[in-house]
Scaffold this motif. Structure first.
Motif, PDB file in Angstrom:
ATOM      1  N   PHE A  77       0.804  -1.233   0.000  1.00 28.80           N
ATOM      2  CA  PHE A  77       0.000   0.000   0.000  1.00 28.80           C
ATOM      3  C   PHE A  77       0.839   1.287   0.000  1.00 28.80           C
ATOM      4  O   PHE A  77       0.324   2.360   0.304  1.00 28.80           O
ATOM      5  N   ILE A  78       2.110   1.192  -0.365  1.00 29.47           N
ATOM      6  CA  ILE A  78       2.965   2.359  -0.534  1.00 29.47           C
ATOM      7  C   ILE A  78       3.329   2.460  -2.011  1.00 29.47           C
ATOM      8  O   ILE A  78       3.836   1.491  -2.582  1.00 29.47           O
ATOM      9  N   PRO A  79       3.038   3.595  -2.668  1.00 26.82           N
ATOM     10  CA  PRO A  79       3.327   3.702  -4.106  1.00 26.82           C
ATOM     11  C   PRO A  79       4.786   3.361  -4.424  1.00 26.82           C
ATOM     12  O   PRO A  79       5.701   3.842  -3.761  1.00 26.82           O
ATOM     13  N   TYR A  80       4.967   2.493  -5.422  1.00 33.29           N
ATOM     14  CA  TYR A  80       6.324   2.134  -5.846  1.00 33.29           C
ATOM     15  C   TYR A  80       6.581   2.605  -7.283  1.00 33.29           C
ATOM     16  O   TYR A  80       7.727   2.607  -7.747  1.00 33.29           O
ATOM     17  N   LEU A  81       5.520   3.029  -7.961  1.00 25.84           N
ATOM     18  CA  LEU A  81       5.612   3.598  -9.301  1.00 25.84           C
ATOM     19  C   LEU A  81       4.624   4.755  -9.402  1.00 25.84           C
ATOM     20  O   LEU A  81       3.536   4.703  -8.807  1.00 25.84           O
ATOM     21  N   LYS A  82       5.004   5.784 -10.165  1.00 24.23           N
ATOM     22  CA  LYS A  82       4.072   6.894 -10.389  1.00 24.23           C
ATOM     23  C   LYS A  82       4.335   7.507 -11.757  1.00 24.23           C
ATOM     24  O   LYS A  82       5.478   7.800 -12.091  1.00 24.23           O
ATOM     25  N   ILE A  83       3.274   7.680 -12.525  1.00 26.22           N
ATOM     26  CA  ILE A  83       3.366   8.347 -13.822  1.00 26.22           C
ATOM     27  C   ILE A  83       2.655   9.690 -13.714  1.00 26.22           C
ATOM     28  O   ILE A  83       1.509   9.768 -13.272  1.00 26.22           O
ATOM     29  N   SER A  84       3.345  10.761 -14.108  1.00 28.14           N
ATOM     30  CA  SER A  84       2.813  12.112 -13.965  1.00 28.14           C
ATOM     31  C   SER A  84       2.770  12.825 -15.310  1.00 28.14           C
ATOM     32  O   SER A  84       3.489  12.460 -16.244  1.00 28.14           O
ATOM     33  N   GLU A  85       1.907  13.838 -15.378  1.00 32.32           N
ATOM     34  CA  GLU A  85       1.871  14.697 -16.556  1.00 32.32           C
ATOM     35  C   GLU A  85       3.075  15.641 -16.493  1.00 32.32           C
ATOM     36  O   GLU A  85       3.270  16.344 -15.497  1.00 32.32           O
ATOM     37  N   SER A  86       3.863  15.653 -17.547  1.00 30.79           N
ATOM     38  CA  SER A  86       5.089  16.459 -17.550  1.00 30.79           C
ATOM     39  C   SER A  86       4.810  17.946 -17.412  1.00 30.79           C
ATOM     40  O   SER A  86       5.634  18.708 -16.904  1.00 30.79           O
ATOM     41  N   SER A  87       3.636  18.393 -17.856  1.00 35.80           N
ATOM     42  CA  SER A  87       3.315  19.823 -17.842  1.00 35.80           C
ATOM     43  C   SER A  87       2.656  20.271 -16.547  1.00 35.80           C
ATOM     44  O   SER A  87       2.407  21.467 -16.352  1.00 35.80           O
ATOM     45  N   SER A  88       2.365  19.345 -15.645  1.00 38.86           N
ATOM     46  CA  SER A  88       1.658  19.686 -14.405  1.00 38.86           C
ATOM     47  C   SER A  88       2.620  19.657 -13.222  1.00 38.86           C
ATOM     48  O   SER A  88       2.931  18.590 -12.687  1.00 38.86           O
TER      49      SER A  88
ATOM     50  N   ALA B 224       1.228  24.803  -4.007  1.00 47.38           N
ATOM     51  CA  ALA B 224       0.897  25.798  -5.031  1.00 47.38           C
ATOM     52  C   ALA B 224       0.857  25.140  -6.399  1.00 47.38           C
ATOM     53  O   ALA B 224       1.734  24.339  -6.741  1.00 47.38           O
ATOM     54  N   LYS B 225      -0.161  25.464  -7.165  1.00 45.07           N
ATOM     55  CA  LYS B 225      -0.229  25.022  -8.555  1.00 45.07           C
ATOM     56  C   LYS B 225       0.608  25.985  -9.386  1.00 45.07           C
ATOM     57  O   LYS B 225       0.393  27.190  -9.348  1.00 45.07           O
ATOM     58  N   ILE B 226       1.576  25.447 -10.135  1.00 46.59           N
ATOM     59  CA  ILE B 226       2.462  26.288 -10.930  1.00 46.59           C
ATOM     60  C   ILE B 226       1.784  26.606 -12.269  1.00 46.59           C
ATOM     61  O   ILE B 226       1.387  25.712 -13.004  1.00 46.59           O
ATOM     62  N   THR B 227       1.658  27.902 -12.551  1.00 46.35           N
ATOM     63  CA  THR B 227       1.014  28.340 -13.790  1.00 46.35           C
ATOM     64  C   THR B 227       2.009  28.946 -14.777  1.00 46.35           C
ATOM     65  O   THR B 227       1.715  29.051 -15.965  1.00 46.35           O
ATOM     66  N   ALA B 228       3.170  29.354 -14.294  1.00 45.48           N
ATOM     67  CA  ALA B 228       4.183  29.960 -15.172  1.00 45.48           C
ATOM     68  C   ALA B 228       4.932  28.884 -15.947  1.00 45.48           C
ATOM     69  O   ALA B 228       5.178  27.787 -15.439  1.00 45.48           O
ATOM     70  N   LYS B 229       5.272  29.197 -17.180  1.00 43.08           N
ATOM     71  CA  LYS B 229       6.062  28.291 -18.008  1.00 43.08           C
ATOM     72  C   LYS B 229       7.532  28.703 -17.900  1.00 43.08           C
ATOM     73  O   LYS B 229       7.907  29.770 -18.348  1.00 43.08           O
ATOM     74  N   ASN B 230       8.311  27.849 -17.271  1.00 44.49           N
ATOM     75  CA  ASN B 230       9.724  28.168 -17.067  1.00 44.49           C
ATOM     76  C   ASN B 230      10.523  26.869 -17.142  1.00 44.49           C
ATOM     77  O   ASN B 230      10.306  25.952 -16.347  1.00 44.49           O
TER      78      ASN B 230
END
Length: 348
Positions: A189-200, A250-256
């Motif tokens: 029950f502990i995450p061992y893999l995670k796939i994320s959106e690169s832009s988020s 914080a949700k990051i909104t700036a593109k950097n």
């Protein structure tokens, strides 16, 4: 050089108008900027780091112990849906696979019996109780099948007879968490893999307890140069004893391009002001006879205005907001020429 003289020399009063045309302004290098009403101030820096947004990520967990047999993809790799990420082994998951195959076979038989008993009940051949019994047995086994299937779904694998499971990507994205090497133990029950959106991206910020009363959800998050980079979407009310700080997200909104998951950063956060202030460009405020003044644009020229400076910062000069109207245009550049007008001098 042709000499331009003020159309009307100021009277002795500090508040007399200075009449000036657009052409004269250009000759003297006078530009305009806007006075801005400020209802908040920036506090910080606060230490934090960037990471992928958990709300836009897919976690993989095991309901039991497991071991990594082979790593195929590493953290940071870009993956596509269906790619094999790693090979794992789990004795309990293998047992669940055997049970699942048996349960599916039995469920087919029980479903058939339940349908048959339903028809017999409708024909009056058997009692309602007998029909309900067979339907209940089928329903209970269907629930167990669904439970077993969910275990394989959250693990990202299909049932196997040899105890080895190929974990496949359920979606495309960046592999933000992955086993580092073969033999690594997988905790239940502990995450061992995670796939994320690169832009988020999100920022996870540590807030001192003394600042919690001022920092609210929805506050603007900026960098050291006051550029907006995101908005607070969560602020913890509790304090971590080990770090003596609360957490904010914080949700990051700036593109950097320099914002990378896992990197530390200094964040600044806007907080409400007890008193609203007006912010002027630093170059718009000058001293005249030991008084702070600025020059406000009028229809025909400028009018000098005394201001009460509350704070002088790198961002600008803060004055009491009843000194100047919000959105007023103030002169920047060529201020020395406007000061000369207060003494009745001309301009060239």
């Amino acid at each position: 050089m042709k000499k331009f003289v003020l159309l009307a020399i100021m009277a002795a009063s500090l508040f007399a108008d200075i009449k000036m045309s657009e052409e004269q302004m250009k000759k003297m290098g006078i530009a305009l900027k806007t006075a801005v009403l400020v209802n908040s101030e920036t506090v910080g820096p606060f230490v934090g780091s960037f990471d992928f947004d958990d709300s836009k990520s897919k976690n993989y967990i095991l309901p039991s112990d497991g071991v990594v047999v082979r790593s195929v993809k590493m953290a940071g790799d870009t993956v596509k849906k269906g790619d094999v990420l790693c090979i794992i082994s789990s004795a309990e998951l293998a047992a669940n696979g055997f049970e699942l195959r048996e349960a599916r076979s039995r469920l087919k038989i029980l479903d058939a019996n339940a349908k048959k008993d339903e028809a017999l009940y409708k024909d009056g051949v058997i009692s309602q109780r007998e029909y309900q019994k067979s339907a209940f047995e089928a329903s209970m086994l269907a629930s167990r099948v669904a439970e077993l299937e969910s275990r394989f779904s959250v693990a990202g694998v299909s049932s196997s007879s040899d105890g080895m499971f190929a974990v496949k990507a359920k979606t495309s994205g960046v592999l933000s968490l992955a086993p580092k090497k073969a033999g690594q133990k997988i905790e239940p029950f502990i995450p061992y893999l995670k796939i994320s959106e690169s832009s988020s991206l999100a920022a996870y910020i540590k807030i001192p307890p003394t600042q919690l009363v001022n920092i609210k959800k929805g506050a603007i998050v900026t960098d050291r140069t006051s550029n907006k980079i995101g908005v607070l979407i969560a602020v913890s009310g509790g304090v971590d004893e080990t770090t003596n700080s609360a957490g904010a997200v914080a949700k990051i909104t700036a593109k950097n391009e320099s914002f990378r998951a896992g990197t530390a950063y200094e964040f600044f956060i806007s907080t409400p002001k007890a008193q609203s202030l007006m912010m002027l460009p630093r170059s718009s405020v000058t001293k005249y006879k030991n008084t702070d003044v600025c020059f406000i644009r009028t229809k025909d020229g400028f009018v000098p205005k005394r201001v009460s400076v509350v704070k002088d910062t790198k961002d600008g000069v803060y004055i009491k907001n009843n000194d100047i109207a919000d959105g007023a245009s103030v002169a920047v550049g060529g201020i020395v020429n406007l000061k000369g007008a207060l003494s009745g001098m001309g301009f060239e």
